[in-house]
Design a protein around this motif. Structure first.
Motif, mmCIF file in Angstrom:
data_model
loop_
_atom_site.group_PDB
_atom_site.id
_atom_site.type_symbol
_atom_site.label_atom_id
_atom_site.label_comp_id
_atom_site.label_asym_id
_atom_site.label_seq_id
_atom_site.Cartn_x
_atom_site.Cartn_y
_atom_site.Cartn_z
ATOM 1 N N PRO A 18 16.760 -26.959 12.710
ATOM 2 C CA PRO A 18 16.853 -27.840 11.542
ATOM 3 C C PRO A 18 17.407 -27.175 10.288
ATOM 4 O O PRO A 18 17.893 -27.863 9.386
ATOM 5 C CB PRO A 18 15.409 -28.310 11.326
ATOM 6 N N ASP A 19 17.386 -25.855 10.205
ATOM 7 C CA ASP A 19 17.934 -25.171 9.030
ATOM 8 C C ASP A 19 19.438 -25.403 8.895
ATOM 9 O O ASP A 19 19.979 -25.350 7.790
ATOM 10 C CB ASP A 19 17.647 -23.671 9.080
ATOM 11 N N LEU A 21 20.846 -28.059 9.093
ATOM 12 C CA LEU A 21 21.018 -29.405 8.548
ATOM 13 C C LEU A 21 20.658 -29.482 7.066
ATOM 14 O O LEU A 21 20.565 -30.568 6.511
ATOM 15 C CB LEU A 21 20.159 -30.397 9.337
ATOM 16 N N ARG A 22 20.477 -28.337 6.433
ATOM 17 C CA ARG A 22 20.068 -28.298 5.027
ATOM 18 C C ARG A 22 21.076 -27.501 4.211
ATOM 19 O O ARG A 22 21.360 -26.342 4.516
ATOM 20 C CB ARG A 22 18.678 -27.685 4.923
ATOM 21 N N ALA A 23 21.601 -28.121 3.173
ATOM 22 C CA ALA A 23 22.630 -27.480 2.345
ATOM 23 C C ALA A 23 22.150 -26.156 1.762
ATOM 24 O O ALA A 23 22.930 -25.204 1.649
ATOM 25 C CB ALA A 23 23.065 -28.425 1.230
ATOM 26 N N GLU A 24 20.880 -26.082 1.416
ATOM 27 C CA GLU A 24 20.385 -24.853 0.785
ATOM 28 C C GLU A 24 20.399 -23.652 1.727
ATOM 29 O O GLU A 24 20.302 -22.515 1.291
ATOM 30 C CB GLU A 24 18.988 -25.045 0.186
ATOM 31 N N SER A 26 23.048 -23.290 3.825
ATOM 32 C CA SER A 26 24.464 -23.176 4.179
ATOM 33 C C SER A 26 25.114 -22.059 3.362
ATOM 34 O O SER A 26 25.258 -22.182 2.145
ATOM 35 C CB SER A 26 25.173 -24.503 3.895
ATOM 36 N N PHE A 55 28.717 -29.818 4.689
ATOM 37 C CA PHE A 55 28.273 -29.617 3.309
ATOM 38 C C PHE A 55 29.430 -29.214 2.392
ATOM 39 O O PHE A 55 29.549 -29.717 1.271
ATOM 40 C CB PHE A 55 27.154 -28.580 3.242
ATOM 41 N N ARG A 85 26.109 -38.171 7.402
ATOM 42 C CA ARG A 85 25.890 -37.800 6.001
ATOM 43 C C ARG A 85 26.923 -38.439 5.078
ATOM 44 O O ARG A 85 26.910 -38.226 3.873
ATOM 45 C CB ARG A 85 25.943 -36.274 5.842
#
Length: 197
Positions: A18-19, A21-24, A26, A55, A85
């Protein structure tokens, strides 16, 4: 390695981590924000090589940067996530082989962040040629590469960072004029102006 194997590996990565899938989390997103002034100063045609969940494509295509932004990736799962997204399917392309599906000299800006180290050594050399081919003569390459093993393994039990080399290796391969080394993240970031081959 064949692109069908990369496809299988990174489909699994995007489904199981799941990481991603998170912009922070990336690296590309972070690198773009750190180099915003340089990015704003170049032309509008942009390619994010290894765009993942999109992203960077979304950020550079937004009003904040106003680029005509495209992304290519080896994972169809990642591209589906990018479309969910809100990234237009007309801006996203699945890599089926080593060829980037755009003509020569097409892009003013190419970003390639947290990708190169995920490839086998032979594929890295070919990637360098392909990026050089689609970059315009006065274009800019923004490159970020990890120089350490990844903290996770792929579905075959191999490290996700298939090629771990030092900054000098990448400097030579991309004929980098200068780069910065982040010793905390164990990565290099370089801005390359113009073609290198």
């Amino acid at each position: 390695m064949s692109y069908s194997l990369y496809h299988e590996i990174y489909n699994n990565v995007f489904l199981s981590n799941p990481d991603y899938l998170r912009a922070e989390f990336s690296p590309g997103y972070r690198i773009i924000l750190e180099n915003a002034e340089v990015i704003r100063a170049v032309g509008e045609k942009h390619l994010d090589y290894g765009c993942g969940a999109g992203f960077v494509v979304g950020l550079l295509g937004s009003k904040l940067f106003g680029k005509d932004s495209y992304g290519v990736d080896v994972s169809s799962v990642a591209l589906d996530i990018a479309k969910e997204r809100g990234i237009s399917s007309q801006k996203l392309f699945l890599l089926r082989n080593q060829a980037i599906p755009f003509p020569d000299d097409y892009f003013d800006l190419i970003t390639c962040c947290d990708v190169v180290e995920h490839l086998d050594l032979d594929d890295i050399s070919h990637l360098s040629s392909e990026l050089n081919r689609v970059l315009s003569p006065n274009g800019v390459l923004l490159l970020n590469v990890s120089t350490r093993p990844a903290g996770s393994l792929d579905l075959n039990g191999e490290n996700l960072h298939r090629t771990v080399k030092d900054a000098g290796f990448y400097s030579s391969l991309f004929n980098l004029e200068r780069y910065t080394v982040n010793n905390v993240e164990k990565e290099i970031t370089a801005i390359r102006r113009g073609k290198w081959m």
